[in-house]
Design an enzyme around this catalytic site. Structure first.
Site, PDB file in Angstrom:
ATOM      1  N   CYS A  51       0.923  -1.136  -0.110  1.00  0.00           N
ATOM      2  CA  CYS A  51       0.015  -0.180  -0.003  1.00  0.00           C
ATOM      3  C   CYS A  51       0.755   1.241  -0.115  1.00  0.00           C
ATOM      4  CB  CYS A  51      -1.033  -0.210   1.436  1.00  0.00           C
ATOM      5  SG  CYS A  51      -2.051  -1.315   1.359  1.00  0.00           S
TER       6      CYS A  51
HETATM    7  C1  BEZ Z   1       0.807  -4.528   2.205  1.00  0.00           C
HETATM    8  O1  BEZ Z   1       0.239  -3.636   1.554  1.00  0.00           O
HETATM    9  O2  BEZ Z   1       1.851  -4.993   2.013  1.00  0.00           O
HETATM   10  C2  BEZ Z   1       0.099  -5.676   2.996  1.00  0.00           C
HETATM   11  C3  BEZ Z   1      -1.356  -5.653   2.673  1.00  0.00           C
HETATM   12  C4  BEZ Z   1      -2.020  -6.849   3.533  1.00  0.00           C
HETATM   13  C5  BEZ Z   1      -1.228  -7.484   4.457  1.00  0.00           C
HETATM   14  C6  BEZ Z   1      -0.257  -7.462   4.370  1.00  0.00           C
HETATM   15  C7  BEZ Z   1       0.543  -6.506   3.661  1.00  0.00           C
END
Ligand code: BEZ
Length: 163
Positions: A51
């Protein structure tokens, strides 16, 4: 769990939140997106690796192209509180190009059938990583990543290709 929202459906009638000059406000998706051609992305977590380093910056960078291609609004939601979202946006979207909404109670993700379990990362329940194209608060396209930690079909370039 609710059935996943379908193409042609209106957005769920739930409350999302945001901060307005430090005051907590709530708003219903119908009101946000009424009369607009918009893209809404779902981010499972503020500051989480994909994200933070990929998905949100990708849409911030693509914002001029998205606006030029006819979108009126680019927005994101995440299952974080609005204060965390604002702190995150200050870093990733300092020009405030995108609107942000807190789905901190997961009301939207639940009603839209877009819940994901992220307990393996000690993150509890989250939304799935998604992108939606909306016309007048109706879903005209929905893409969901098969894995919340990757970015492919929900990227800005994928949205621009579909549109
Ligand atoms: C991430 O954005 O890296 C992420 C999203 C959901 C779970 C773990 C990591």
């Amino acid at each position: 769990m609710s059935q996943r929202i379908q193409h042609g459906a209106r957005l769920p009638d739930v409350e999302l939140a945001y901060l307005d000059a430090g005051q907590l406000r709530t708003v219903r998706p119908d009101l946000i997106f009424a009369g607009q051609k918009a893209v809404l992305i779902g981010l499972p977590g503020a500051f989480t690796p994909t994200c933070h380093a990929k998905h949100l910056p990708d849409f911030v960078a693509a914002w001029p192209k998205l606006m030029a291609s006819g979108f009126d609004l680019v927005a994101w939601l995440s299952p974080n509180d609005p204060w965390t979202q604002d702190a995150w946006a200050t870093m990733v979207d300092p020009e405030n190009r995108l609107r942000r909404f807190s789905d901190g109670n997961l009301a939207f993700a639940r009603a839209a059938g877009l819940i994901s379990s992220a307990s393996a990362w000690f993150m509890g329940e989250r939304c799935q990583r998604f992108s939606m194209i909306l016309k007048d608060a109706v879903v005209v396209h929905l893409s969901i990543e098969p894995n919340d930690t990757t970015l492919s079909c929900t990227s800005a370039s994928a949205v621009l290709e579909i549109d």
